[in-house]
Motif scaffolding. Structure first.
Motif, mmCIF file in Angstrom:
data_model
loop_
_atom_site.group_PDB
_atom_site.id
_atom_site.type_symbol
_atom_site.label_atom_id
_atom_site.label_comp_id
_atom_site.label_asym_id
_atom_site.label_seq_id
_atom_site.Cartn_x
_atom_site.Cartn_y
_atom_site.Cartn_z
ATOM 1 N N ASN A 217 0.806 -1.215 0.000
ATOM 2 C CA ASN A 217 0.000 0.000 0.000
ATOM 3 C C ASN A 217 0.844 1.272 0.000
ATOM 4 O O ASN A 217 0.455 2.276 -0.584
ATOM 5 C CB ASN A 217 -0.963 -0.017 1.194
ATOM 6 C CG ASN A 217 -2.162 -0.892 0.925
ATOM 7 O OD1 ASN A 217 -2.935 -0.638 0.017
ATOM 8 N ND2 ASN A 217 -2.309 -1.962 1.697
ATOM 9 N N ILE A 218 2.022 1.236 0.633
ATOM 10 C CA ILE A 218 2.957 2.359 0.518
ATOM 11 C C ILE A 218 3.320 2.567 -0.946
ATOM 12 O O ILE A 218 3.290 3.682 -1.480
ATOM 13 C CB ILE A 218 4.229 2.106 1.348
ATOM 14 C CG1 ILE A 218 3.944 2.298 2.840
ATOM 15 C CG2 ILE A 218 5.367 3.038 0.918
ATOM 16 C CD1 ILE A 218 5.108 1.959 3.745
ATOM 17 N N ILE A 219 3.652 1.459 -1.623
ATOM 18 C CA ILE A 219 4.061 1.535 -3.025
ATOM 19 C C ILE A 219 2.913 2.046 -3.889
ATOM 20 O O ILE A 219 3.102 2.912 -4.751
ATOM 21 C CB ILE A 219 4.555 0.162 -3.507
ATOM 22 C CG1 ILE A 219 5.864 -0.195 -2.804
ATOM 23 C CG2 ILE A 219 4.749 0.142 -5.018
ATOM 24 C CD1 ILE A 219 6.284 -1.644 -2.955
ATOM 25 N N LYS A 220 1.706 1.545 -3.635
ATOM 26 C CA LYS A 220 0.557 1.984 -4.430
ATOM 27 C C LYS A 220 0.276 3.469 -4.213
ATOM 28 O O LYS A 220 -0.033 4.200 -5.154
ATOM 29 C CB LYS A 220 -0.688 1.152 -4.090
ATOM 30 C CG LYS A 220 -0.690 -0.226 -4.736
ATOM 31 C CD LYS A 220 -1.987 -0.963 -4.512
ATOM 32 C CE LYS A 220 -3.166 -0.304 -5.199
ATOM 33 N NZ LYS A 220 -3.038 -0.306 -6.667
ATOM 34 N N GLU A 221 0.392 3.937 -2.981
ATOM 35 C CA GLU A 221 0.172 5.363 -2.700
ATOM 36 C C GLU A 221 1.159 6.216 -3.484
ATOM 37 O O GLU A 221 0.836 7.286 -3.978
ATOM 38 C CB GLU A 221 0.327 5.642 -1.202
ATOM 39 C CG GLU A 221 -0.764 5.059 -0.329
ATOM 40 C CD GLU A 221 -2.046 5.868 -0.381
ATOM 41 O OE1 GLU A 221 -2.023 6.989 -0.920
ATOM 42 O OE2 GLU A 221 -3.075 5.369 0.109
ATOM 43 N N LEU A 222 2.410 5.733 -3.586
ATOM 44 C CA LEU A 222 3.447 6.504 -4.275
ATOM 45 C C LEU A 222 3.263 6.482 -5.792
ATOM 46 O O LEU A 222 3.362 7.518 -6.441
ATOM 47 C CB LEU A 222 4.832 5.956 -3.911
ATOM 48 C CG LEU A 222 5.285 6.181 -2.464
ATOM 49 C CD1 LEU A 222 6.550 5.392 -2.174
ATOM 50 C CD2 LEU A 222 5.519 7.664 -2.201
ATOM 51 N N VAL A 223 3.020 5.303 -6.356
ATOM 52 C CA VAL A 223 2.970 5.217 -7.824
ATOM 53 C C VAL A 223 1.650 5.691 -8.397
ATOM 54 O O VAL A 223 1.612 6.176 -9.535
ATOM 55 C CB VAL A 223 3.287 3.790 -8.326
ATOM 56 C CG1 VAL A 223 4.663 3.346 -7.861
ATOM 57 C CG2 VAL A 223 2.226 2.790 -7.897
ATOM 58 N N ASP A 224 0.565 5.584 -7.627
ATOM 59 C CA ASP A 224 -0.740 5.972 -8.166
ATOM 60 C C ASP A 224 -0.826 7.463 -8.471
ATOM 61 O O ASP A 224 -1.651 7.892 -9.266
ATOM 62 C CB ASP A 224 -1.867 5.579 -7.194
ATOM 63 C CG ASP A 224 -2.165 4.083 -7.243
ATOM 64 O OD1 ASP A 224 -1.599 3.403 -8.117
ATOM 65 O OD2 ASP A 224 -2.954 3.608 -6.408
ATOM 66 N N GLN A 225 0.043 8.250 -7.815
ATOM 67 C CA GLN A 225 0.012 9.690 -8.036
ATOM 68 C C GLN A 225 0.519 10.057 -9.434
ATOM 69 O O GLN A 225 0.073 11.032 -10.027
ATOM 70 C CB GLN A 225 0.875 10.405 -6.988
ATOM 71 C CG GLN A 225 0.404 10.205 -5.565
ATOM 72 C CD GLN A 225 1.446 10.690 -4.561
ATOM 73 O OE1 GLN A 225 2.349 11.438 -4.896
ATOM 74 N NE2 GLN A 225 1.303 10.267 -3.314
ATOM 75 N N GLU A 226 1.488 9.307 -9.958
ATOM 76 C CA GLU A 226 2.177 9.747 -11.166
ATOM 77 C C GLU A 226 2.300 8.687 -12.251
ATOM 78 O O GLU A 226 2.660 9.008 -13.383
ATOM 79 C CB GLU A 226 3.607 10.203 -10.804
ATOM 80 C CG GLU A 226 3.679 11.239 -9.701
ATOM 81 C CD GLU A 226 5.103 11.390 -9.177
ATOM 82 O OE1 GLU A 226 6.027 11.326 -9.989
ATOM 83 O OE2 GLU A 226 5.263 11.563 -7.963
ATOM 84 N N TRP A 227 2.036 7.421 -11.934
ATOM 85 C CA TRP A 227 2.401 6.346 -12.843
ATOM 86 C C TRP A 227 1.204 5.510 -13.239
ATOM 87 O O TRP A 227 0.210 5.411 -12.508
ATOM 88 C CB TRP A 227 3.420 5.417 -12.163
ATOM 89 C CG TRP A 227 4.695 6.099 -11.841
ATOM 90 C CD1 TRP A 227 4.918 6.982 -10.822
ATOM 91 C CD2 TRP A 227 5.934 5.990 -12.539
ATOM 92 N NE1 TRP A 227 6.224 7.400 -10.841
ATOM 93 C CE2 TRP A 227 6.870 6.810 -11.883
ATOM 94 C CE3 TRP A 227 6.335 5.255 -13.648
ATOM 95 C CZ2 TRP A 227 8.183 6.922 -12.306
ATOM 96 C CZ3 TRP A 227 7.648 5.357 -14.070
ATOM 97 C CH2 TRP A 227 8.560 6.194 -13.397
ATOM 98 N N ASN A 228 1.320 4.875 -14.381
ATOM 99 C CA ASN A 228 0.375 3.840 -14.778
ATOM 100 C C ASN A 228 1.085 2.508 -14.522
ATOM 101 O O ASN A 228 1.929 2.088 -15.309
ATOM 102 C CB ASN A 228 0.013 3.993 -16.251
ATOM 103 C CG ASN A 228 -1.011 2.959 -16.697
ATOM 104 O OD1 ASN A 228 -1.489 2.160 -15.896
ATOM 105 N ND2 ASN A 228 -1.336 2.964 -17.974
ATOM 106 N N ALA A 229 0.774 1.887 -13.396
ATOM 107 C CA ALA A 229 1.511 0.681 -12.992
ATOM 108 C C ALA A 229 0.578 -0.320 -12.323
ATOM 109 O O ALA A 229 -0.333 0.065 -11.583
ATOM 110 C CB ALA A 229 2.647 1.052 -12.039
#
Length: 443
Positions: A217-229
């Protein structure tokens, strides 16, 4: 207490914003001002900066480029962009790089302080879903597996060998339903430190699931802001990311894609260490076009992480930093040391020949060595014992001191000769380095 760097090529604006911040009552430690991107970068490299507030249009280095360079050095530095133009393209670019706000001049004092207050309040607050996971130690807590129906197919996609990679991938339509579209891809793997050096588990199964859940969830919070992942559990208790770009997204050349991947990798490591008090290793693949190459990218991410055994104090590894093509098999420790020494010696030679160049960056030195800026910085510090940028400053300061004592050159002429874009910037760095101003030393 937070340290804030205010950057604008109009000194009066810097002074005004610093004054507003000083009387705001916010938990601010030091407020530093700079009137150019180059000067600001020196402070970011040498000081503990938490928040960067920068104008977008400044001389040779724009605020966007400054923000990009700052995040290469310290991915966790937060940023607020200020602009005289309400241009959607600028705003979109700034937000994509992670800017927390985009403010239009002339600034409204209350709006400006509200923006700064909002950023500072979020800095030490754990990411929402992480906080829930960590506080949920009671017996009735149940973790919902994120996208359980996605995990097996996506892991299969990373391991499946494609017999004819030069032909269209036959299962593309199937994986489109799982959000994997591309056509450009990279794979990132995050391996949590759940076992000791002998492979013995450090935690109970329940704790491991909790750490996995919180990390994901840390990773999702970080990447969801800027990335399509796509972010999902791997089969070995690590976490996989399939990062993707459309043709249009990939065509945008305003920043280096590999630098972006490294920035997010370092940010993931930083936040997992900060909130979970746990180390992790991050492996990053190259970028390839075509879903049929995802298994290749997966192996690259695994291979990149192999170097953690040789670099125990380094945590984010990019496959392209290691000259695999120079070896018939994986290099041993002696070969790795030789390669590392060669990279550092080449970097030192380049710096010694170009330290007087205005706007010299670590990115440029790294590019000459065909490695990433972060890996070069790590190797340089490990082998020489000093920070790479400190070495640049050392050469500039030694040369400027010699010129002050043995020539009649004026301050602006010396600043020009050693690579500073203004005599004021030069004087600030000189006084910080020697403890006296250039004029006092001359006397």
């Amino acid at each position: 207490m937070y340290n804030i760097l205010v950057v604008d090529d109009e000194p009066l604006i810097c002074k005004g914003l610093a004054g507003l911040l000083n009387t705001s009552g916010l938990g601010i430690g030091q407020i530093i001002t700079a009137t150019s991107g180059e000067e600001a970068l020196d402070y970011i490299r040498m000081e503990n900066i938490d928040l960067l507030i920068t104008d977008i249009q400044m001389g040779e280095m724009s605020g966007i480029e400054l923000m990009h360079q700052a995040k290469i050095v310290k991915p966790w530095v937060q940023a607020i962009i200020i602009s005289a133009h309400e241009t959607f393209q600028y705003a979109q670019m700034a937000i994509r790089l992670g800017a927390r706000d985009y403010l239009i001049k002339p600034l409204n004092s209350e709006q400006f302080l509200d923006s700064v207050r909002s950023v500072l309040l979020k800095m030490d607050k754990p990411l929402p879903r992480t906080e829930e996971a960590l506080s949920a130690g009671h017996e009735d807590f149940r973790m919902d597996e994120p996208m359980p129906e996605y995990i097996e197919p996506l892991n299969l996609l990373l391991t499946e060998t494609v017999e004819h990679p030069d032909e269209p991938y036959p299962k593309e339509e199937y994986y489109h339903s799982f959000g994997v579209v591309g056509p450009y891809f990279s794979v990132i793997k995050v391996k949590l430190a759940l076992v000791d050096g002998e492979g013995k588990s450090l935690y109970s199964d329940k704790d491991i699931k909790l750490f996995q859940y919180a990390s994901l969830n840390i990773i999702k919070e970080l990447v969801d802001q800027e990335w399509n992942a796509q972010v999902f559990y791997a089969t070995d208790r690590s976490i996989n990311l399939i990062v993707q770009w459309s043709e249009e997204e990939y065509a945008e050349q305003h920043v280096g894609r590999i630098n972006q991947l490294e920035m997010i990798g370092r940010s993931m490591h930083h936040h997992i260490a900060k909130y979970l008090k746990m180390e992790c290793t991050v492996g990053i693949s190259q970028i390839l076009k075509g879903m049929q190459f995802l298994n290749v990218l997966s192996r690259q991410a695994d291979k990149a992480m192999m170097w953690s055994g040789e670099h125990g104090d380094y945590h984010v590894f990019y496959y392209g930093d290691f000259s695999w093509h120079n070896y018939a098999q994986d290099p041993n420790a002696e070969e790795l040391t030789t390669q590392s020494n060669r990279i550092v010696e080449q970097a030192k030679t380049y710096i010694e020949e170009n330290y007087s160049q205005k706007g010299l960056t670590i990115h440029e030195v790294a590019k000459r060595n065909h490695v990433s800026p972060n890996y070069l910085s790590y190797l340089f510090k490990k082998i020489t014992g000093s920070n790479l940028w400190e070495y640049v400053v050392k050469l500039r300061m030694e040369e400027s001191r010699s010129l002050l004592l043995h020539t009649d050159l004026r301050r602006y002429e010396i600043a020009e000769r050693v690579g500073y874009e203004s005599p004021e910037h030069f004087s600030k760095i000189f006084k910080k380095y020697y403890g006296v101003s250039p004029s006092d030393l001359k006397k």
